[in-house]
Enzyme design. Sequence first.
Site, PDB file in Angstrom:
ATOM      1  CD  GLU A  99       4.522   2.975  -5.327  1.00  0.00           C
ATOM      2  OE1 GLU A  99       5.019   1.987  -4.743  1.00  0.00           O
ATOM      3  OE2 GLU A  99       4.150   2.930  -6.507  1.00  0.00           O
ATOM      4  NE  ARG A 134       8.513  11.077  -8.521  1.00  0.00           N
ATOM      5  CZ  ARG A 134       8.097   9.854  -8.204  1.00  0.00           C
ATOM      6  NH1 ARG A 134       8.964   8.963  -7.750  1.00  0.00           N
ATOM      7  NH2 ARG A 134       6.839   9.507  -8.378  1.00  0.00           N
ATOM      8  CG  ASN A 161       8.574   5.580  -9.571  1.00  0.00           C
ATOM      9  OD1 ASN A 161       8.032   6.131  -8.615  1.00  0.00           O
ATOM     10  ND2 ASN A 161       7.897   4.843 -10.445  1.00  0.00           N
ATOM     11  CG  ASP A 201       2.147   2.004  -9.588  1.00  0.00           C
ATOM     12  OD1 ASP A 201       3.357   1.954  -9.317  1.00  0.00           O
ATOM     13  OD2 ASP A 201       1.457   3.000  -9.332  1.00  0.00           O
TER      14      ASP A 201
END
Length: 298
Positions: free
Chosen positions: A23, A107, A109, A205
Amino acid sequence: MPGKEAQAAGWTCVASGQALLGETPLWCEHTQSLLWLDIDQARLHRLHLATGRRDDYAFDAEFVGCLALRTPGQVMLALDLALHLFDLGTGELTFLAQIEPVGSGTRLNDGRCDNQGRFWVTTMDNQLARPVGSVYRVDSSGHVERMFGDVVVGNTISFAPDVRTMYFSDTRGFVTYAFDVDPVAGALSQRRVFADYRDTRERPDGACVDAEGGIWIAMFGGACIRRYLPDGTLEREIPVPASNPTCMCFGGPDWRTLYVTTARKFLSPEQLAQQPLAGSVLAMQVDIPGLPERRFGR
């Protein structure tokens, strides 16, 4: 080395790897290096393109959700639910801000800096189903302001070149939104649907924006990336030789290299055998340049 499929599509493999969830690729123009994460293995990677030297950093965390550039030798990292400054030379980690309490079931991101050096960061549901995530704005002092909630998996944080439009996706809500932004005050208004995937259940995404204002979105599970014009028109779709492209950035000396991270997560052994580039970082030359990444606190 990339396979025939990747070469045919114009892709090269710049960093082969076994990333569970690669990522947040970012290009540092000062060091001519590419940085990226493996979220699920809590690792930061840096590749110096001229020499091929690769630096790998591991952290005592369950997740490293995203990062931002600060200086040539320092980045900001999202470790679980807190932001820290990290010195790439000394390895020193300095706490900056707690975004949500430990035990929230969330969490950190996706995230990105705006023109004022503020960091916009999302939280997501660890179960990938509940709308318990939020979007926050964090200034250089560590002050945190919650902007909105009702998010399942926040993603796609990116800004138009003039920073008057912000893009945001709820990956598991299957929608990409656009907002008007006050580039000085950082206030949001006029939330609207930019791309709607609710019928197809496609998963937008990570993203980046080019110099012409086009937004490039990685379609997780869709084996492609897409470029949309500012009015929401789909301008192009490029196949990726991995099912799970996750995020992109522009880099190289002319900002015409598009770097794409990929993930092995959720792929079966049979799929992994058919996708040797899953978990690697891929690159392609493109006809439209990107812009330098905005830095935290600058």
